[in-house]
Each structure stands twice: as structure tokens, then as C-alpha cells.
Design a protein around this motif. Structure first.
Motif, PDB file in Angstrom:
ATOM      1  N   GLN A   1     -23.137 -29.061  27.096  1.00 37.68           N
ATOM      2  CA  GLN A   1     -24.185 -28.068  27.242  1.00 37.68           C
ATOM      3  C   GLN A   1     -23.947 -27.262  28.512  1.00 37.68           C
ATOM      4  O   GLN A   1     -23.393 -27.762  29.489  1.00 37.68           O
ATOM      5  CB  GLN A   1     -25.551 -28.753  27.307  1.00 37.68           C
ATOM      6  CG  GLN A   1     -25.908 -29.440  26.011  1.00 37.68           C
ATOM      7  CD  GLN A   1     -27.384 -29.758  25.957  1.00 37.68           C
ATOM      8  OE1 GLN A   1     -28.209 -28.962  26.367  1.00 37.68           O
ATOM      9  NE2 GLN A   1     -27.705 -30.922  25.433  1.00 37.68           N
ATOM     10  N   ASN A   2     -24.378 -26.028  28.491  1.00 35.14           N
ATOM     11  CA  ASN A   2     -24.291 -25.176  29.660  1.00 35.14           C
ATOM     12  C   ASN A   2     -25.543 -25.334  30.502  1.00 35.14           C
ATOM     13  O   ASN A   2     -26.626 -25.583  29.985  1.00 35.14           O
ATOM     14  CB  ASN A   2     -24.145 -23.703  29.247  1.00 35.14           C
ATOM     15  CG  ASN A   2     -22.845 -23.444  28.522  1.00 35.14           C
ATOM     16  OD1 ASN A   2     -21.851 -24.128  28.750  1.00 35.14           O
ATOM     17  ND2 ASN A   2     -22.841 -22.461  27.655  1.00 35.14           N
ATOM     18  N   LYS A   3     -25.384 -25.155  31.803  1.00 34.17           N
ATOM     19  CA  LYS A   3     -26.515 -25.159  32.730  1.00 34.17           C
ATOM     20  C   LYS A   3     -26.438 -23.890  33.553  1.00 34.17           C
ATOM     21  O   LYS A   3     -25.378 -23.561  34.085  1.00 34.17           O
ATOM     22  CB  LYS A   3     -26.463 -26.364  33.668  1.00 34.17           C
ATOM     23  CG  LYS A   3     -26.683 -27.680  32.995  1.00 34.17           C
ATOM     24  CD  LYS A   3     -26.667 -28.816  34.011  1.00 34.17           C
ATOM     25  CE  LYS A   3     -26.811 -30.146  33.292  1.00 34.17           C
ATOM     26  NZ  LYS A   3     -26.850 -31.262  34.240  1.00 34.17           N
ATOM     27  N   ILE A   4     -27.554 -23.191  33.631  1.00 35.32           N
ATOM     28  CA  ILE A   4     -27.640 -22.004  34.465  1.00 35.32           C
ATOM     29  C   ILE A   4     -28.813 -22.205  35.407  1.00 35.32           C
ATOM     30  O   ILE A   4     -29.909 -22.571  34.980  1.00 35.32           O
ATOM     31  CB  ILE A   4     -27.810 -20.726  33.622  1.00 35.32           C
ATOM     32  CG1 ILE A   4     -26.605 -20.564  32.690  1.00 35.32           C
ATOM     33  CG2 ILE A   4     -27.969 -19.497  34.517  1.00 35.32           C
ATOM     34  CD1 ILE A   4     -26.701 -19.404  31.728  1.00 35.32           C
ATOM     35  N   LEU A   5     -28.566 -21.966  36.695  1.00 36.47           N
ATOM     36  CA  LEU A   5     -29.582 -22.201  37.722  1.00 36.47           C
ATOM     37  C   LEU A   5     -30.004 -20.871  38.329  1.00 36.47           C
ATOM     38  O   LEU A   5     -29.172 -20.046  38.699  1.00 36.47           O
ATOM     39  CB  LEU A   5     -29.008 -23.118  38.800  1.00 36.47           C
ATOM     40  CG  LEU A   5     -29.971 -23.717  39.807  1.00 36.47           C
ATOM     41  CD1 LEU A   5     -31.013 -24.591  39.119  1.00 36.47           C
ATOM     42  CD2 LEU A   5     -29.209 -24.540  40.836  1.00 36.47           C
ATOM     43  N   PHE A   6     -31.322 -20.672  38.424  1.00 33.37           N
ATOM     44  CA  PHE A   6     -31.906 -19.500  39.070  1.00 33.37           C
ATOM     45  C   PHE A   6     -32.655 -19.999  40.306  1.00 33.37           C
ATOM     46  O   PHE A   6     -33.442 -20.941  40.205  1.00 33.37           O
ATOM     47  CB  PHE A   6     -32.869 -18.773  38.119  1.00 33.37           C
ATOM     48  CG  PHE A   6     -32.214 -18.365  36.829  1.00 33.37           C
ATOM     49  CD1 PHE A   6     -31.457 -17.205  36.752  1.00 33.37           C
ATOM     50  CD2 PHE A   6     -32.341 -19.149  35.696  1.00 33.37           C
ATOM     51  CE1 PHE A   6     -30.843 -16.830  35.564  1.00 33.37           C
ATOM     52  CE2 PHE A   6     -31.729 -18.785  34.497  1.00 33.37           C
ATOM     53  CZ  PHE A   6     -30.980 -17.618  34.439  1.00 33.37           C
ATOM     54  N   ASN A   7     -32.402 -19.388  41.460  1.00 34.34           N
ATOM     55  CA  ASN A   7     -32.991 -19.851  42.721  1.00 34.34           C
ATOM     56  C   ASN A   7     -33.715 -18.731  43.438  1.00 34.34           C
ATOM     57  O   ASN A   7     -33.266 -17.585  43.423  1.00 34.34           O
ATOM     58  CB  ASN A   7     -31.907 -20.364  43.670  1.00 34.34           C
ATOM     59  CG  ASN A   7     -31.235 -21.597  43.148  1.00 34.34           C
ATOM     60  OD1 ASN A   7     -31.872 -22.611  42.945  1.00 34.34           O
ATOM     61  ND2 ASN A   7     -29.941 -21.512  42.929  1.00 34.34           N
ATOM     62  N   GLN A   8     -34.795 -19.098  44.100  1.00 39.52           N
ATOM     63  CA  GLN A   8     -35.485 -18.205  45.026  1.00 39.52           C
ATOM     64  C   GLN A   8     -36.233 -19.071  46.030  1.00 39.52           C
ATOM     65  O   GLN A   8     -37.241 -19.681  45.687  1.00 39.52           O
ATOM     66  CB  GLN A   8     -36.436 -17.257  44.289  1.00 39.52           C
ATOM     67  CG  GLN A   8     -37.173 -16.288  45.182  1.00 39.52           C
ATOM     68  CD  GLN A   8     -36.240 -15.333  45.910  1.00 39.52           C
ATOM     69  OE1 GLN A   8     -35.248 -14.887  45.365  1.00 39.52           O
ATOM     70  NE2 GLN A   8     -36.558 -15.041  47.145  1.00 39.52           N
ATOM     71  N   SER A   9     -35.735 -19.119  47.233  1.00 40.50           N
ATOM     72  CA  SER A   9     -36.337 -19.854  48.355  1.00 40.50           C
ATOM     73  C   SER A   9     -36.796 -21.253  47.973  1.00 40.50           C
ATOM     74  O   SER A   9     -35.988 -22.147  47.871  1.00 40.50           O
ATOM     75  CB  SER A   9     -37.487 -19.054  48.964  1.00 40.50           C
ATOM     76  OG  SER A   9     -36.999 -17.827  49.453  1.00 40.50           O
ATOM     77  N   ALA A  10     -38.083 -21.459  47.717  1.00 37.44           N
ATOM     78  CA  ALA A  10     -38.643 -22.793  47.493  1.00 37.44           C
ATOM     79  C   ALA A  10     -38.614 -23.232  46.038  1.00 37.44           C
ATOM     80  O   ALA A  10     -39.098 -24.309  45.707  1.00 37.44           O
ATOM     81  CB  ALA A  10     -40.084 -22.837  48.000  1.00 37.44           C
TER      82      ALA A  10
ATOM     83  N   ASP B   1     -42.133 -16.819  44.449  1.00 32.47           N
ATOM     84  CA  ASP B   1     -40.810 -17.391  44.147  1.00 32.47           C
ATOM     85  C   ASP B   1     -40.714 -17.801  42.677  1.00 32.47           C
ATOM     86  O   ASP B   1     -39.676 -17.613  42.034  1.00 32.47           O
ATOM     87  CB  ASP B   1     -40.525 -18.606  45.031  1.00 32.47           C
ATOM     88  CG  ASP B   1     -40.276 -18.246  46.494  1.00 32.47           C
ATOM     89  OD1 ASP B   1     -40.099 -17.043  46.802  1.00 32.47           O
ATOM     90  OD2 ASP B   1     -40.261 -19.179  47.328  1.00 32.47           O
ATOM     91  N   ILE B   2     -41.787 -18.359  42.137  1.00 35.37           N
ATOM     92  CA  ILE B   2     -41.798 -18.746  40.722  1.00 35.37           C
ATOM     93  C   ILE B   2     -41.651 -17.510  39.840  1.00 35.37           C
ATOM     94  O   ILE B   2     -40.841 -17.489  38.907  1.00 35.37           O
ATOM     95  CB  ILE B   2     -43.078 -19.545  40.377  1.00 35.37           C
ATOM     96  CG1 ILE B   2     -43.061 -20.895  41.086  1.00 35.37           C
ATOM     97  CG2 ILE B   2     -43.212 -19.734  38.862  1.00 35.37           C
ATOM     98  CD1 ILE B   2     -44.374 -21.656  41.029  1.00 35.37           C
ATOM     99  N   ILE B   3     -42.407 -16.467  40.139  1.00 31.47           N
ATOM    100  CA  ILE B   3     -42.288 -15.219  39.373  1.00 31.47           C
ATOM    101  C   ILE B   3     -40.867 -14.677  39.480  1.00 31.47           C
ATOM    102  O   ILE B   3     -40.287 -14.221  38.489  1.00 31.47           O
ATOM    103  CB  ILE B   3     -43.315 -14.172  39.868  1.00 31.47           C
ATOM    104  CG1 ILE B   3     -44.740 -14.613  39.537  1.00 31.47           C
ATOM    105  CG2 ILE B   3     -43.021 -12.791  39.288  1.00 31.47           C
ATOM    106  CD1 ILE B   3     -45.072 -14.679  38.060  1.00 31.47           C
ATOM    107  N   ASN B   4     -40.266 -14.767  40.661  1.00 27.99           N
ATOM    108  CA  ASN B   4     -38.912 -14.267  40.853  1.00 27.99           C
ATOM    109  C   ASN B   4     -37.904 -15.009  39.982  1.00 27.99           C
ATOM    110  O   ASN B   4     -37.045 -14.382  39.342  1.00 27.99           O
ATOM    111  CB  ASN B   4     -38.515 -14.356  42.329  1.00 27.99           C
ATOM    112  CG  ASN B   4     -37.180 -13.711  42.598  1.00 27.99           C
ATOM    113  OD1 ASN B   4     -36.143 -14.263  42.233  1.00 27.99           O
ATOM    114  ND2 ASN B   4     -37.199 -12.559  43.233  1.00 27.99           N
TER     115      ASN B   4
END
Length: 157
Positions: free
Chosen positions: A3-12, A117-120
Motif C-alpha cells: 500500500q502507498n502512504k502519503i503524509l500531509f504536514n502542517q506544524s502541529a 493546521d487541521i484545515i491546512n
């Protein structure tokens, strides 16, 4: 099959999407069209995870609630999986309800910075070229809002 994993990050906040490309459509092997799992990780909070319907429901809640904040409205967002309400001008209370009967609801508060951050990370997901099938009519302009409005005097500001 891996399976592929894609990570999205924003600060916290980090959002991990796990799934597979749709090989029947000859998609790039690095894409995700079939989301099998996701995890929303917020610093100092329990990991939130579930299936695609859960993710769409939580995204809808956050987008609806943030829209009200931008319009200087105050309301309580309530659904089968998530409730969001303002505690004051800087803090928001969340109640996450599991689809598993034996699991108790998860209650916690987040500040405006974490909320942003969640919205981002949700925006990163929606606009990602590597994750397909996340776009729904519900996530577009939110018509037919079903909010419980209340008087601003009821909120400590």
C-alpha cells in the motif's frame, strides 16, 4: 500488494493517507485512489483514524465549522461522528464519536492555531494530485447547512 502512504504536514498536525492506486485505470503506482485507512495526528492528542466515510464526515465538519468562523457566526456542528462547538473565541471543543458501539466518545479542545493546521492538511489532501476520489459534493460549497445556531451572548468572548 504494497500500500502507498502519503503524509500531509502542517506544524502541529499530520494526516496520513494509506491506500492503493486503481490499477484497472492504469494509474500511476504512486497514487492513491482506493483509500483503505487514514490517520490524523495532532500533537498531544490521541490519533484519530477510520475509513474513507469517516474522513469525509470529519472534513465536512471542519470545513462547515470554519466557514461559520470566517462569516463571524457561532454555532454548534453536530453529526453522527463529530461535534464541534466554540468554547470561546480561541478554543474549540471536539467530540469524536466512534462507529464502534463499545468505544466511548473522545472529547478534547483545540486552539485556533491547531484548528488552522487541521484545515491546512485537509486542503493539502483535497488539492493533492496523488490522492484521488476525495472530492465530493459535500466538500464543495456547503449548501443546505444544518447547524444549531445560538445567540453570541451565550459564548464567552
Amino acid at each position: 500488494m504494497l500500500q502507498n502512504k502519503i503524509l500531509f504536514n502542517q506544524s502541529a498536525v499530520s494526516l496520513e493517507i494509506i491506500g492503493l492506486p486503481d490499477y484497472s485505470k492504469n494509474e500511476n503506482k504512486e497514487n492513491i485512489s482506493i483509500i483503505s485507512q487514514w490517520k490524523l495526528m495532532i500533537i498531544d492528542k490521541p490519533v484519530i483514524e477510520g475509513n474513507l466515510d469517516h474522513l469525509k464526515s470529519i472534513m465536512k465538519a471542519f470545513y462547515s465549522y470554519s466557514s461559520s468562523l470566517l462569516n463571524n457566526e457561532r454555532y454548534i456542528y453536530e453529526s453522527d461522528l463529530i461535534d464541534i462547538k466554540p468554547e470561546n473565541s480561541y478554543t474549540h471543543n471536539l467530540v469524536l464519536k466512534s462507529s464502534k458501539v463499545e468505544m466511548k466518545p473522545l472529547n478534547f479542545s483545540i486552539g485556533n492555531a491547531v484548528f488552522a493546521d487541521i484545515i491546512n492538511v485537509f486542503d493539502q489532501l483535497v488539492y493533492s494530485k496523488n490522492v484521488k476520489n476525495i472530492h465530493t459534493n459535500e466538500l464543495k460549497i456547503l449548501k443546505n447547512k444544518k447547524y444549531l445556531f445560538f445567540n453570541k451572548k451565550n459564548i464567552n468572548t
